[in-house]
Design an enzyme around this catalytic site. Structure first.
Site, PDB file in Angstrom:
ATOM      1  N   ARG A   1     -11.865   2.108  -8.767  1.00  0.00           N
ATOM      2  CA  ARG A   1     -10.948   3.379  -8.960  1.00  0.00           C
ATOM      3  C   ARG A   1     -11.311   4.061 -10.388  1.00  0.00           C
ATOM      4  O   ARG A   1     -11.833   3.073 -11.046  1.00  0.00           O
ATOM      5  CB  ARG A   1      -9.538   2.834  -8.872  1.00  0.00           C
ATOM      6  CG  ARG A   1      -9.097   2.498  -7.067  1.00  0.00           C
ATOM      7  CD  ARG A   1      -7.862   2.384  -7.110  1.00  0.00           C
ATOM      8  NE  ARG A   1      -7.636   2.009  -5.542  1.00  0.00           N
ATOM      9  CZ  ARG A   1      -6.361   2.097  -5.037  1.00  0.00           C
ATOM     10  NH1 ARG A   1      -5.363   2.537  -5.890  1.00  0.00           N
ATOM     11  NH2 ARG A   1      -6.183   2.053  -3.931  1.00  0.00           N
TER      12      ARG A   1
ATOM     13  N   ASP B   1       0.848  -1.135   0.021  1.00  0.00           N
ATOM     14  CA  ASP B   1      -0.051   0.000  -0.070  1.00  0.00           C
ATOM     15  C   ASP B   1       0.837   1.178  -0.001  1.00  0.00           C
ATOM     16  O   ASP B   1       1.836   1.079   0.598  1.00  0.00           O
ATOM     17  CB  ASP B   1      -0.754   0.139   1.184  1.00  0.00           C
ATOM     18  CG  ASP B   1      -2.251   1.079   1.107  1.00  0.00           C
ATOM     19  OD1 ASP B   1      -2.353   1.596   0.006  1.00  0.00           O
ATOM     20  OD2 ASP B   1      -2.710   1.334   2.083  1.00  0.00           O
ATOM     21  N   GLY B   2       0.427   2.276  -0.611  1.00  0.00           N
ATOM     22  CA  GLY B   2       0.856   3.612  -0.653  1.00  0.00           C
ATOM     23  C   GLY B   2       1.529   4.266  -1.849  1.00  0.00           C
ATOM     24  O   GLY B   2       2.192   5.114  -1.928  1.00  0.00           O
ATOM     25  N   ASN B   3       1.484   3.400  -3.098  1.00  0.00           N
ATOM     26  CA  ASN B   3       1.670   3.868  -4.371  1.00  0.00           C
ATOM     27  C   ASN B   3       1.302   5.307  -4.377  1.00  0.00           C
ATOM     28  O   ASN B   3       1.816   6.316  -5.096  1.00  0.00           O
ATOM     29  CB  ASN B   3       1.486   3.022  -5.315  1.00  0.00           C
ATOM     30  CG  ASN B   3       2.142   1.799  -5.177  1.00  0.00           C
ATOM     31  OD1 ASN B   3       3.065   1.445  -4.521  1.00  0.00           O
ATOM     32  ND2 ASN B   3       1.565   0.559  -5.891  1.00  0.00           N
TER      33      ASN B   3
ATOM     34  N   ASN C   1     -10.577  -2.450  -5.630  1.00  0.00           N
ATOM     35  CA  ASN C   1      -9.976  -1.434  -6.494  1.00  0.00           C
ATOM     36  C   ASN C   1     -10.427  -1.461  -7.942  1.00  0.00           C
ATOM     37  O   ASN C   1     -10.143  -0.237  -8.505  1.00  0.00           O
ATOM     38  CB  ASN C   1      -8.470  -1.888  -6.904  1.00  0.00           C
ATOM     39  CG  ASN C   1      -7.439  -1.937  -5.473  1.00  0.00           C
ATOM     40  OD1 ASN C   1      -6.450  -2.911  -5.304  1.00  0.00           O
ATOM     41  ND2 ASN C   1      -7.950  -1.307  -4.571  1.00  0.00           N
TER      42      ASN C   1
HETATM   43  C1  FPP Z   1      -1.821   0.258  -3.291  1.00  0.00           C
HETATM   44  O1  FPP Z   1      -1.637   1.719  -3.326  1.00  0.00           O
HETATM   45  C2  FPP Z   1      -1.382  -0.233  -4.533  1.00  0.00           C
HETATM   46  C3  FPP Z   1      -2.263  -0.904  -5.121  1.00  0.00           C
HETATM   47  C4  FPP Z   1      -3.741  -1.012  -5.056  1.00  0.00           C
HETATM   48  C5  FPP Z   1      -1.780  -1.355  -6.454  1.00  0.00           C
HETATM   49  C6  FPP Z   1      -0.396  -2.297  -6.529  1.00  0.00           C
HETATM   50  C7  FPP Z   1      -0.015  -2.387  -7.670  1.00  0.00           C
HETATM   51  C8  FPP Z   1       1.057  -2.547  -8.233  1.00  0.00           C
HETATM   52  C9  FPP Z   1       2.288  -2.454  -7.417  1.00  0.00           C
HETATM   53  C10 FPP Z   1       1.068  -2.438  -9.660  1.00  0.00           C
HETATM   54  C11 FPP Z   1       0.907  -3.644 -10.071  1.00  0.00           C
HETATM   55  C12 FPP Z   1       1.561  -4.549 -10.514  1.00  0.00           C
HETATM   56  C13 FPP Z   1       1.522  -5.869 -10.622  1.00  0.00           C
HETATM   57  C14 FPP Z   1       2.711  -6.806 -10.788  1.00  0.00           C
HETATM   58  C15 FPP Z   1       0.191  -6.427 -10.631  1.00  0.00           C
HETATM   59  P1  FPP Z   1      -2.676   2.706  -3.270  1.00  0.00           P
HETATM   60  O2  FPP Z   1      -2.631   3.130  -4.790  1.00  0.00           O
HETATM   61  O3  FPP Z   1      -3.602   2.270  -2.812  1.00  0.00           O
HETATM   62  O4  FPP Z   1      -1.782   3.941  -2.611  1.00  0.00           O
HETATM   63  P2  FPP Z   1      -2.587   4.795  -1.619  1.00  0.00           P
HETATM   64  O5  FPP Z   1      -3.054   4.193  -0.532  1.00  0.00           O
HETATM   65  O6  FPP Z   1      -1.338   5.790  -0.997  1.00  0.00           O
HETATM   66  O7  FPP Z   1      -3.443   5.597  -2.429  1.00  0.00           O
END
Ligand code: FPP
Length: 230
Positions: free
Chosen positions: A66, A15-17, A63
């Protein structure tokens, strides 16, 4: 009982991207892209340290709600990830599996997934599971229906083997990055006895040092499984 062994199975809620990208005034998909780089780094580190199984929560059923561009961006990254990493999986003995409902993926992505699963099917050194369009409750309901359709009585063992992780040991360690303290419908049945680590580090910043700290902590943790210390 003291665990002085390496974890066999590590599972991660990445989480956290989005926040990582926002802090840099970049679009959320840039954060996911950097998140894939972290997958490369961390999966290599996990397997290099001798851990057998890594299960990553890449995309939950929730998700899907989104914005369309974000969802399609993640699907695209997933396809690219498979193409880029398949040679490495073959070279390093990593069996690849996607857990979740992939029927929502387009044909090209479904083919890439099926092809990678097939080509790595006989590999036994490591296991990389990607939970994609996955929900723990849905997996439980699906397993219950599967057993009932097959006329198999549910026991803890038959039930575990009907889940998406069937045949694999439960995760010893579950890590959630990004600062939230919740499980978000991940591996609900399987994490009954997992050691759970929450870290505020955003997934793109999660590194080997923190991973090693978690592994070291796990190795000195007393795991009693409800029993008293011996
Ligand atoms: C959470 O961060 C991450 C996700 C919902 C997606 C994770 C996906 C990847 C790392 C890329 C896909 C790659 C593969 C190999 C399937 P968030 O977007 O919820 O972050 P936030 O809480 O800061 O908004």
């Amino acid at each position: 009982m003291k665990s002085d062994k390496l974890p066999r199975h590590i599972a991660i809620i990445m989480d956290g991207n989005g926040r990582w990208a926002k802090r840099r005034l970049m679009p959320r998909n840039y954060g996911h892209k950097r998140g894939v780089d972290t997958i490369d780094r961390i999966s290599r580190a996990v397997f290099d340290r001798g851990v057998e199984i890594l299960t990553l929560f890449a995309f939950s059923t929730e998700n899907l709600n989104r914005p369309k561009e974000e969802v399609s961006g993640i699907f695209e990254l997933f396809g690219k990830y498979i193409v880029k990493n398949l040679p490495d999986m073959l070279a390093r003995g990593i069996r690849f599996k996607v857990i979740g409902d992939v029927s929502i993926c387009d044909e090209e992505l479904r083919k890439l997934i099926a092809d990678a699963e097939k080509k790595t099917e006989a590999l036994a050194e490591h296991r990389l599971n990607i939970c994609f369009n996955y929900g723990g409750r849905a997996d439980i309901v699906r397993a219950a229906n599967k057993l009932s359709a097959e006329g198999v009585t549910a026991t803890e063992e038959t039930f575990a083997s009907a889940l998406g992780t069937g045949g694999l040991p439960d995760p010893d360690v579950v890590i959630r990055t990004g600062g939230e303290h919740r499980i978000s419908n991940f591996l609900l049945y399987q994490m009954a006895y997992s050691e759970i680590y929450f870290t505020g580090t955003l997934w793109p910043d999660f590194g080997e040092k923190e991973l090693d700290g978690i592994i070291a902590d796990f190795m000195k943790t007393h795991r009693r499984f409800g029993r008293i210390e011996q």
